[in-house]
Design a protein around this motif. Structure first.
Motif, PDB file in Angstrom:
ATOM      1  N   VAL A   1       0.545  -1.239  -0.064  1.00  0.00           N
ATOM      2  CA  VAL A   1      -0.156  -0.222   0.270  1.00  0.00           C
ATOM      3  C   VAL A   1       0.617   1.390  -0.407  1.00  0.00           C
ATOM      4  CG1 VAL A   1      -1.515   1.351   1.418  1.00  0.00           C
ATOM      5  CG2 VAL A   1      -1.523  -1.319   1.584  1.00  0.00           C
ATOM      6  N   LEU A   2       1.726   1.313   1.048  1.00  0.00           N
ATOM      7  CA  LEU A   2       2.606   2.956   1.323  1.00  0.00           C
ATOM      8  C   LEU A   2       3.460   2.650  -0.251  1.00  0.00           C
ATOM      9  CD1 LEU A   2       2.674   2.322   4.902  1.00  0.00           C
ATOM     10  CD2 LEU A   2       1.543   3.697   3.364  1.00  0.00           C
ATOM     11  N   ASP A   3       3.840   2.144  -0.124  1.00  0.00           N
ATOM     12  CA  ASP A   3       4.985   2.123  -1.726  1.00  0.00           C
ATOM     13  C   ASP A   3       4.066   2.783  -2.768  1.00  0.00           C
ATOM     14  OD1 ASP A   3       6.653   2.111  -0.601  1.00  0.00           O
ATOM     15  OD2 ASP A   3       7.798  -0.529  -0.971  1.00  0.00           O
ATOM     16  N   LYS A   4       3.130   2.167  -2.783  1.00  0.00           N
ATOM     17  CA  LYS A   4       1.701   2.767  -3.909  1.00  0.00           C
ATOM     18  C   LYS A   4       1.998   4.149  -4.065  1.00  0.00           C
ATOM     19  CE  LYS A   4       0.527  -1.418  -5.841  1.00  0.00           C
ATOM     20  NZ  LYS A   4       1.372  -2.324  -4.674  1.00  0.00           N
ATOM     21  N   VAL A   5       2.748   5.108  -3.529  1.00  0.00           N
ATOM     22  CA  VAL A   5       1.878   6.222  -2.824  1.00  0.00           C
ATOM     23  C   VAL A   5       3.501   7.293  -4.019  1.00  0.00           C
ATOM     24  CG1 VAL A   5       2.885   8.679  -1.748  1.00  0.00           C
ATOM     25  CG2 VAL A   5       1.738   6.349  -0.638  1.00  0.00           C
ATOM     26  N   GLY A   6       4.157   6.340  -4.217  1.00  0.00           N
ATOM     27  CA  GLY A   6       5.027   6.888  -5.478  1.00  0.00           C
ATOM     28  C   GLY A   6       4.815   6.840  -6.583  1.00  0.00           C
ATOM     29  N   THR A   7       4.096   5.073  -7.379  1.00  0.00           N
ATOM     30  CA  THR A   7       3.280   5.682  -8.140  1.00  0.00           C
ATOM     31  C   THR A   7       2.171   6.934  -8.521  1.00  0.00           C
ATOM     32  OG1 THR A   7       2.298   3.126  -7.961  1.00  0.00           O
ATOM     33  CG2 THR A   7       4.505   3.616  -8.901  1.00  0.00           C
ATOM     34  N   TYR A   8       1.466   6.526  -7.805  1.00  0.00           N
ATOM     35  CA  TYR A   8       0.116   7.421  -7.357  1.00  0.00           C
ATOM     36  C   TYR A   8       0.780   9.234  -7.603  1.00  0.00           C
ATOM     37  CZ  TYR A   8      -3.724  10.237  -5.486  1.00  0.00           C
ATOM     38  OH  TYR A   8      -4.596  10.692  -5.869  1.00  0.00           O
ATOM     39  N   GLY A   9       1.507   8.522  -6.624  1.00  0.00           N
ATOM     40  CA  GLY A   9       1.407   9.989  -7.084  1.00  0.00           C
ATOM     41  C   GLY A   9       2.664  10.824  -8.216  1.00  0.00           C
ATOM     42  N   MET A  10       3.420  10.321  -9.055  1.00  0.00           N
ATOM     43  CA  MET A  10       3.718  10.024 -10.184  1.00  0.00           C
ATOM     44  C   MET A  10       2.248  10.653 -11.238  1.00  0.00           C
ATOM     45  SD  MET A  10       6.370   7.650 -11.195  1.00  0.00           S
ATOM     46  CE  MET A  10       7.959   6.762  -9.652  1.00  0.00           C
ATOM     47  N   ILE A  11       1.503   9.729 -10.698  1.00  0.00           N
ATOM     48  CA  ILE A  11      -0.261  10.193 -12.112  1.00  0.00           C
ATOM     49  C   ILE A  11      -0.845  11.268 -11.702  1.00  0.00           C
ATOM     50  CG2 ILE A  11      -2.430   9.551 -12.256  1.00  0.00           C
ATOM     51  CD1 ILE A  11      -0.956   6.600 -11.971  1.00  0.00           C
ATOM     52  N   ARG A  12      -0.333  11.530 -10.783  1.00  0.00           N
ATOM     53  CA  ARG A  12      -1.301  12.606 -10.124  1.00  0.00           C
ATOM     54  C   ARG A  12      -0.979  14.265  -9.663  1.00  0.00           C
ATOM     55  NH1 ARG A  12      -5.284  12.391 -10.097  1.00  0.00           N
ATOM     56  NH2 ARG A  12      -6.356  11.122  -8.631  1.00  0.00           N
ATOM     57  N   PHE A  13       0.745  13.981  -9.669  1.00  0.00           N
ATOM     58  CA  PHE A  13       1.464  15.758  -9.303  1.00  0.00           C
ATOM     59  C   PHE A  13       2.559  15.564 -10.589  1.00  0.00           C
ATOM     60  CE2 PHE A  13      -0.122  14.199  -4.602  1.00  0.00           C
ATOM     61  CZ  PHE A  13      -0.442  15.609  -4.702  1.00  0.00           C
ATOM     62  N   CYS A  14       2.767  14.713 -11.215  1.00  0.00           N
ATOM     63  CA  CYS A  14       4.352  14.504 -12.075  1.00  0.00           C
ATOM     64  C   CYS A  14       3.935  15.115 -13.654  1.00  0.00           C
ATOM     65  CB  CYS A  14       5.045  13.497 -11.918  1.00  0.00           C
ATOM     66  SG  CYS A  14       5.733  13.481 -10.672  1.00  0.00           S
ATOM     67  N   LEU A  15       2.376  14.355 -13.704  1.00  0.00           N
ATOM     68  CA  LEU A  15       1.473  14.312 -15.288  1.00  0.00           C
ATOM     69  C   LEU A  15       0.847  15.604 -15.107  1.00  0.00           C
ATOM     70  CD1 LEU A  15       3.304  10.981 -15.627  1.00  0.00           C
ATOM     71  CD2 LEU A  15       1.419  10.476 -16.494  1.00  0.00           C
ATOM     72  N   GLN A  16      -0.164  15.717 -14.566  1.00  0.00           N
ATOM     73  CA  GLN A  16      -1.158  15.985 -14.004  1.00  0.00           C
ATOM     74  C   GLN A  16       0.022  17.993 -14.698  1.00  0.00           C
ATOM     75  OE1 GLN A  16      -5.008  15.510 -11.795  1.00  0.00           O
ATOM     76  NE2 GLN A  16      -5.491  18.133 -11.799  1.00  0.00           N
ATOM     77  N   LEU A  17       0.369  17.930 -13.216  1.00  0.00           N
ATOM     78  CA  LEU A  17       0.864  19.683 -13.312  1.00  0.00           C
ATOM     79  C   LEU A  17       2.034  19.497 -13.942  1.00  0.00           C
ATOM     80  CD1 LEU A  17       1.030  19.302  -9.020  1.00  0.00           C
ATOM     81  CD2 LEU A  17      -1.033  19.884 -10.797  1.00  0.00           C
ATOM     82  N   PHE A  18       2.902  19.159 -14.554  1.00  0.00           N
ATOM     83  CA  PHE A  18       4.378  19.632 -14.972  1.00  0.00           C
ATOM     84  C   PHE A  18       4.145  18.435 -16.500  1.00  0.00           C
ATOM     85  CE2 PHE A  18       5.619  18.582 -10.685  1.00  0.00           C
ATOM     86  CZ  PHE A  18       5.200  20.093 -10.326  1.00  0.00           C
ATOM     87  N   PRO A  19       3.110  18.752 -17.183  1.00  0.00           N
ATOM     88  CA  PRO A  19       3.132  17.441 -19.017  1.00  0.00           C
ATOM     89  C   PRO A  19       3.987  17.956 -19.491  1.00  0.00           C
ATOM     90  CG  PRO A  19       1.453  19.610 -18.545  1.00  0.00           C
ATOM     91  CD  PRO A  19       1.860  19.384 -16.875  1.00  0.00           C
ATOM     92  N   GLU A  20       3.885  19.295 -19.746  1.00  0.00           N
ATOM     93  CA  GLU A  20       6.303  18.825 -20.701  1.00  0.00           C
ATOM     94  C   GLU A  20       7.025  18.639 -20.545  1.00  0.00           C
ATOM     95  OE1 GLU A  20       6.299  22.860 -21.893  1.00  0.00           O
ATOM     96  OE2 GLU A  20       4.359  23.696 -22.287  1.00  0.00           O
TER      97      GLU A  20
END
Length: 566
Positions: free
Chosen positions: A269-288
């Motif tokens: 569970v807790l390590d999923k925060v890493g991959t979830y964060g990539m989707i929620r923040f890396c991709l959504q906030l910094f698309p380019e």
């Protein structure tokens, strides 16, 4: 009921429950902890019924209150299909892990934590604290997946380190202090880097009393090197948490020294925060910046897939082997995220769910073996399918799920990830497919070494060296049992062994059910995930290649039952 604070309730109930549990006697504490986790699961199911898959809003069940307006921080919660699925996975795994940990601190094991075996107060308090810490992970898991304020996410991201540190450092194996400190240092380093990026994001954003809200930070025209540096700040923290090569080295130590229930929640569970964060923040906030970094991220993901699998094959410790398999699995998840096709992205999100259940089965069943044998070394076993056939069968099913056997849940995830990756990066899909072969090797070799071979010697007339729950209740002479156990392990003998108890069967039954249900009929979960997947890809500004066919629930369900191409 749309205005009802479901998500806050999911945080408050287990948080209060963990505080109450800490002050109860040991036997009552674990019953209360289990009851609170089941109540939280019921609340989560009720909240999920309010979720509408066809809604045009990104976040549902939303709550927003001003928290620190002078700093732009809000108490804001909400879920989309991805975060809802992860929260439900965490809510299901919590009572399973609590039940699996029921005898983690029996009299023999608690004696090493107490000043003396006769100190019932210390023994009882250790058990109460242990279950309180396990339950306290639940509000942080809900909060980190539900936070829609970037700073609030960071608070939950860092706060969940505290109970994990104590669970490893106080209740782990012989090298628990080393593993706990290493886990903490890696996590704090990633968190500090992300904090710098969080502050930079606020400065680059619109500011104001709610300047950290995800919806206000989405679509900013940051551009240039600033966006790339902010992306890297978030990505490095999430890569450590995931974990990915080369910042993965804390995981094998933490998993090997943790109790099985703790390792399950940590990796599942807790390590999923890493991959979830990539989707929620890396991709959504910094698309380019996400597209700019894609070639390097894909290369790191491929290295993680092959590196984790190869090292898993060579392990002599079961817990470390399972940890390295997870590094390989997280490589698949990251590969699907950055392949930027709807098929691969849907597969990655489903993979996070399936991996949680699959890893839980491996860690918990391995823990049941260790409780009987007294060793995590693979060479301490052999022939156990003749002594504990039910345990061996469950161990085999868990392993087959990990290697993605068609008909089990992990197959659907890997099929979608590899198929979707082939649509845009055929070379990456081909390299990733090698991970399937390596997975078969490390799982089948593990089962062969542990379960097959001649029947182990049964030592008659001696105290039970390897025991199930029932015999544990009858043990009286703790020092003698401990000496006899050590002698038995050194001599390569085993004593009379109990097969799975009813409690242990209750632990593994829902996990096996999840393999079959999500393996043959993943459509309901994909129906929840797909709208969020499409929205994420739209925010990044990418679409499927012309020759690609978007993933649909029906195609995924068909893929799960068609094993001829796997």
């Amino acid at each position: 009921m749309s205005d009802f604070p479901w998500l806050t309730l999911l945080i408050v109930v287990p948080l209060v429950g963990s505080l109450v549990t800490a002050f109860l006697p040991g036997g009552l504490a674990k019953r209360v902890a289990l009851g609170v986790s089941l109540l939280t699961l019921a609340i989560g199911v009720a909240a999920a019924t309010q979720f509408q898959t066809g809604s045009g809003e990104q976040f549902q069940l939303a709550e927003q209150h001003s928290w620190i307006p002078s700093l732009g921080v809000s108490y804001a919660l909400g879920v989309d299909g991805i975060s809802l699925a992860l929260i439900l996975m965490a809510l299901v795994l919590a009572p399973i892990c609590l039940l699996a940990a029921w005898h983690d601190l029996d009299r023999r094991q608690t004696a090493s934590l107490a000043a003396s075996a006769e100190d019932e107060t210390v023994s009882t308090r250790s058990e109460s604290t242990y279950f309180a810490l396990l339950l306290s992970l639940l509000p942080f898991m809900v909060g980190v997946f539900a936070a829609t304020d970037v700073f609030l996410f960071y608070v939950f991201f860092e706060a969940m380190l505290i109970p994990v540190y104590f669970l490893i450092g106080l209740y782990g194996g012989e090298r628990r202090q080393y593993a706990a400190v290493k886990f903490l240092l890696y996590s704090l380093a990633g968190g500090l880097i992300m904090l710098v990026a969080v502050i930079g994001l606020y400065i680059a954003g619109p500011g104001g009393s709610d300047g950290f809200l995800v919806e206000r930070l989405t679509g900013l025209e940051i551009g240039g090197s600033t966006e790339k540096w902010l992306f890297l700040g978030f990505f490095i923290a999430f890569a450590i948490k995931a974990p990915m090569w080369p910042v993965h080295t804390w995981l094998p130590d933490a998993a090997a020294e943790s109790r099985p229930a703790v390792a399950t929640l940590l990796v599942g569970v807790l390590d999923k925060v890493g991959t979830y964060g990539m989707i929620r923040f890396c991709l959504q906030l910094f698309p380019e910046a996400s597209q700019w970094a894609t070639p390097v991220v894909i290369a790191l993901a491929l290295v993680s897939i092959l590196y984790g699998a190869v090292l898993a094959i060579g392990q002599v410790d079961m817990m470390r082997l399972i940890a390295f398999t997870s590094i390989s699995h997280f490589g698949f998840i990251v590969l699907g995220i950055f392949a930027f096709t709807s098929t691969a992205h849907a597969g990655s999100n489903l993979y996070m769910i399936n991996h949680g259940f699959s890893t839980a089965a491996l860690f918990l069943v391995a823990g049941m073996l260790v409780a009987r044998r007294g060793s995590t070394r693979i060479d301490a076993y052999g022939g156990w399918q003749r002594v504990t056939p039910v345990l061996a069968g469950v161990f085999l099913v868990a392993g087959l799920s990990a290697l993605a056997l068609p008909g089990l849940s992990s197959f659907v995830s890997e099929f979608l990830v590899i198929t979707g990756t082939f649509q845009r990066y055929p070379w990456a899909g081909a390299i990733a497919a090698l991970g399937l072969v390596l997975a078969a090797l490390y799982v089948l070799l593990l089962y062969k070494r542990v379960m097959t071979g001649p029947t182990p010697e049964i030592v008659e007339g001696e105290p039970t060296l390897l025991r199930g729950d029932e015999s544990a209740q009858r043990e009286q002479d703790l020092p003698y049992i401990r000496e006899d156990l050590d002698e038995g392990v050194r001599a390569g003998r085993i004593g009379l062994v109990a097969d799975l108890s009813w409690r242990e069967k209750a632990v593994v039954a829902p996990l096996i059910a999840s393999f079959l249900i999500l393996g043959f009929y993943p459509a309901p979960v994909l129906d929840v995930l797909n709208p969020a997947v499409e929205r994420t890809l739209d925010l990044v500004g990418v679409s499927d290649p012309d020759h690609a066919v978007p993933a649909s629930s029906a195609e995924s369900a068909d893929a799960s039952t068609n094993g001829s191409d796997h």
